[in-house]
Design an enzyme around this catalytic site. Sequence first.
Site, PDB file in Angstrom:
ATOM      1  N   LYS A 153       0.819  -1.218   0.000  1.00 32.20           N
ATOM      2  CA  LYS A 153       0.000   0.000   0.000  1.00 32.20           C
ATOM      3  C   LYS A 153       0.859   1.277   0.000  1.00 32.20           C
ATOM      4  O   LYS A 153       2.060   1.224   0.248  1.00 32.20           O
ATOM      5  CB  LYS A 153      -0.930  -0.027   1.230  1.00 32.20           C
ATOM      6  CG  LYS A 153      -1.990  -1.145   1.168  1.00 32.20           C
ATOM      7  CD  LYS A 153      -2.949  -1.054   2.354  1.00 32.20           C
ATOM      8  CE  LYS A 153      -4.032  -2.118   2.285  1.00 32.20           C
ATOM      9  NZ  LYS A 153      -4.999  -1.993   3.407  1.00 32.20           N
ATOM     10  N   TYR A 209     -12.598  -1.772  -3.615  1.00 33.71           N
ATOM     11  CA  TYR A 209     -13.070  -1.830  -2.223  1.00 33.71           C
ATOM     12  C   TYR A 209     -14.590  -1.714  -2.106  1.00 33.71           C
ATOM     13  O   TYR A 209     -15.109  -1.358  -1.047  1.00 33.71           O
ATOM     14  CB  TYR A 209     -12.382  -0.751  -1.384  1.00 33.71           C
ATOM     15  CG  TYR A 209     -10.997  -1.161  -0.907  1.00 33.71           C
ATOM     16  CD1 TYR A 209     -10.828  -2.266  -0.080  1.00 33.71           C
ATOM     17  CD2 TYR A 209      -9.869  -0.453  -1.264  1.00 33.71           C
ATOM     18  CE1 TYR A 209      -9.572  -2.651   0.367  1.00 33.71           C
ATOM     19  CE2 TYR A 209      -8.603  -0.826  -0.824  1.00 33.71           C
ATOM     20  CZ  TYR A 209      -8.472  -1.930  -0.008  1.00 33.71           C
ATOM     21  OH  TYR A 209      -7.232  -2.307   0.444  1.00 33.71           O
ATOM     22  N   PHE A 242     -15.460   4.166   6.887  1.00 34.93           N
ATOM     23  CA  PHE A 242     -14.099   4.553   6.490  1.00 34.93           C
ATOM     24  C   PHE A 242     -13.865   4.438   4.979  1.00 34.93           C
ATOM     25  O   PHE A 242     -12.758   4.670   4.499  1.00 34.93           O
ATOM     26  CB  PHE A 242     -13.060   3.717   7.247  1.00 34.93           C
ATOM     27  CG  PHE A 242     -13.208   2.222   7.080  1.00 34.93           C
ATOM     28  CD1 PHE A 242     -12.718   1.573   5.952  1.00 34.93           C
ATOM     29  CD2 PHE A 242     -13.823   1.461   8.066  1.00 34.93           C
ATOM     30  CE1 PHE A 242     -12.859   0.209   5.791  1.00 34.93           C
ATOM     31  CE2 PHE A 242     -13.973   0.081   7.910  1.00 34.93           C
ATOM     32  CZ  PHE A 242     -13.477  -0.538   6.769  1.00 34.93           C
ATOM     33  N   THR A 296      -5.509  -6.689  10.962  1.00 35.81           N
ATOM     34  CA  THR A 296      -5.806  -5.426  10.268  1.00 35.81           C
ATOM     35  C   THR A 296      -5.263  -4.230  11.055  1.00 35.81           C
ATOM     36  O   THR A 296      -4.641  -3.337  10.491  1.00 35.81           O
ATOM     37  CB  THR A 296      -7.337  -5.270  10.094  1.00 35.81           C
ATOM     38  OG1 THR A 296      -7.848  -6.455   9.486  1.00 35.81           O
ATOM     39  CG2 THR A 296      -7.676  -4.063   9.249  1.00 35.81           C
ATOM     40  N   ASN A 350      -2.031   0.359   6.683  1.00 42.55           N
ATOM     41  CA  ASN A 350      -1.483  -0.868   7.285  1.00 42.55           C
ATOM     42  C   ASN A 350      -0.655  -1.696   6.295  1.00 42.55           C
ATOM     43  O   ASN A 350      -0.554  -2.908   6.416  1.00 42.55           O
ATOM     44  CB  ASN A 350      -2.605  -1.689   7.942  1.00 42.55           C
ATOM     45  CG  ASN A 350      -3.690  -2.082   6.955  1.00 42.55           C
ATOM     46  OD1 ASN A 350      -3.577  -1.826   5.772  1.00 42.55           O
ATOM     47  ND2 ASN A 350      -4.742  -2.717   7.463  1.00 42.55           N
ATOM     48  N   HIS A 403      -2.344  -5.325   1.564  1.00 47.03           N
ATOM     49  CA  HIS A 403      -3.636  -5.982   1.362  1.00 47.03           C
ATOM     50  C   HIS A 403      -3.371  -7.427   0.989  1.00 47.03           C
ATOM     51  O   HIS A 403      -2.382  -7.725   0.316  1.00 47.03           O
ATOM     52  CB  HIS A 403      -4.409  -5.320   0.215  1.00 47.03           C
ATOM     53  CG  HIS A 403      -5.568  -6.155  -0.269  1.00 47.03           C
ATOM     54  ND1 HIS A 403      -6.805  -6.116   0.329  1.00 47.03           N
ATOM     55  CD2 HIS A 403      -5.644  -7.101  -1.253  1.00 47.03           C
ATOM     56  CE1 HIS A 403      -7.599  -6.989  -0.281  1.00 47.03           C
ATOM     57  NE2 HIS A 403      -6.930  -7.599  -1.244  1.00 47.03           N
ATOM     58  N   GLU A 440      -9.648 -10.739  -7.650  1.00 43.46           N
ATOM     59  CA  GLU A 440      -8.730  -9.609  -7.459  1.00 43.46           C
ATOM     60  C   GLU A 440      -7.547  -9.712  -8.422  1.00 43.46           C
ATOM     61  O   GLU A 440      -7.085  -8.698  -8.959  1.00 43.46           O
ATOM     62  CB  GLU A 440      -8.275  -9.562  -5.989  1.00 43.46           C
ATOM     63  CG  GLU A 440      -9.436  -9.191  -5.061  1.00 43.46           C
ATOM     64  CD  GLU A 440      -9.074  -9.215  -3.576  1.00 43.46           C
ATOM     65  OE1 GLU A 440      -7.923  -9.580  -3.231  1.00 43.46           O
ATOM     66  OE2 GLU A 440      -9.941  -8.851  -2.768  1.00 43.46           O
TER      67      GLU A 440
HETATM   68  P1  IDP Z   1      -7.950  -6.630   5.915  1.00 38.55           P
HETATM   69  O1  IDP Z   1      -7.185  -5.693   4.984  1.00 38.55           O
HETATM   70  O2  IDP Z   1      -7.135  -7.049   7.102  1.00 38.55           O
HETATM   71  O3  IDP Z   1      -8.577  -7.793   5.163  1.00 38.55           O
HETATM   72  P2  IDP Z   1     -10.616  -5.365   6.018  1.00 38.55           P
HETATM   73  O4  IDP Z   1     -11.536  -5.420   7.184  1.00 38.55           O
HETATM   74  O5  IDP Z   1     -10.989  -6.151   4.782  1.00 38.55           O
HETATM   75  O6  IDP Z   1      -9.159  -5.785   6.540  1.00 38.55           O
HETATM   76  O7  IDP Z   1     -10.451  -3.838   5.631  1.00 38.55           O
HETATM   77  C1  IDP Z   1      -9.871  -3.427   4.417  1.00 38.55           C
HETATM   78  C2  IDP Z   1      -8.977  -2.247   4.678  1.00 38.55           C
HETATM   79  O8  IDP Z   1      -9.757  -1.160   5.120  1.00 38.55           O
HETATM   80  C3  IDP Z   1      -7.944  -2.460   5.794  1.00 38.55           C
HETATM   81  O9  IDP Z   1      -6.788  -3.166   5.382  1.00 38.55           O
HETATM   82  C4  IDP Z   1      -7.642  -1.034   6.197  1.00 38.55           C
HETATM   83  O10 IDP Z   1      -6.742  -0.405   5.265  1.00 38.55           O
HETATM   84  C5  IDP Z   1      -9.011  -0.372   6.063  1.00 38.55           C
HETATM   85  N1  IDP Z   1      -9.739  -0.387   7.351  1.00 38.55           N
HETATM   86  C6  IDP Z   1     -10.325  -1.450   7.964  1.00 38.55           C
HETATM   87  N2  IDP Z   1     -10.919  -1.087   9.122  1.00 38.55           N
HETATM   88  C7  IDP Z   1     -10.726   0.251   9.220  1.00 38.55           C
HETATM   89  C8  IDP Z   1     -11.109   1.228  10.201  1.00 38.55           C
HETATM   90  O11 IDP Z   1     -11.761   0.931  11.210  1.00 38.55           O
HETATM   91  N3  IDP Z   1     -10.696   2.524   9.965  1.00 38.55           N
HETATM   92  C9  IDP Z   1      -9.989   2.890   8.851  1.00 38.55           C
HETATM   93  N4  IDP Z   1      -9.621   2.012   7.914  1.00 38.55           N
HETATM   94  C10 IDP Z   1      -9.972   0.705   8.091  1.00 38.55           C
END
Ligand code: IDP
Length: 140
Positions: free
Chosen positions: A11, A51, A59, A93, A114, A117, A128
């Site tokens: 990312k 997404y 978010f 996450t 983070n 992905h 994907e």
């Molecule tokens: P993952 O990437 O660990 O599979 P997901 O729940 O699918 O997690 O969320 C996708 C992406 O959305 C996350 O990797 C992160 O960048 C963002 N994200 C998830 N939860 C939050 C949040 O509570 N606040 C802001 N961004 C979030």
Amino acid sequence: MAVTRTFSIIKPDATRRNLTGAVTKMLEEAGLRVVASKRIHMSEDQAKKFYEVHAERPFYGELVDFMISGPVVVQVLEGEDAVKRNRDVMGATNPADAEDGTIRKAYAESIEANSVHGSDSDENAKTEIAFFFNDDEIVG
Ligand code: IDP
């Protein structure tokens, strides 16, 4: 265990800090092989579509803005049980919950920024991968 493929994104927070190599090294050390890789700058439309499942989450808008804030590296990874193997090395996450030895523990800046992905199922991995790569770009 079957050899399968998964889809990964390094990312913008990680490319900005020049961590493409460091992240890829952790993926490789986890037993994953990079069989396709390209650095791109996602369009807003691409990020929104990618997404889409999160469209109703609060978010979503910020996540799309973050994903187009700089270049990303999209990759196809191959290995035994690739989806799980990748999810394990990515970590939780939220980096605050991520275990030692995971990419997010080592490098993530926040729950949003983070660093990586990774697909969460074989079915999503296929979708994907096809979203970003043609078959002839994948060399196993
Ligand atoms: P993952 O990437 O660990 O599979 P997901 O729940 O699918 O997690 O969320 C996708 C992406 O959305 C996350 O990797 C992160 O960048 C963002 N994200 C998830 N939860 C939050 C949040 O509570 N606040 C802001 N961004 C979030």
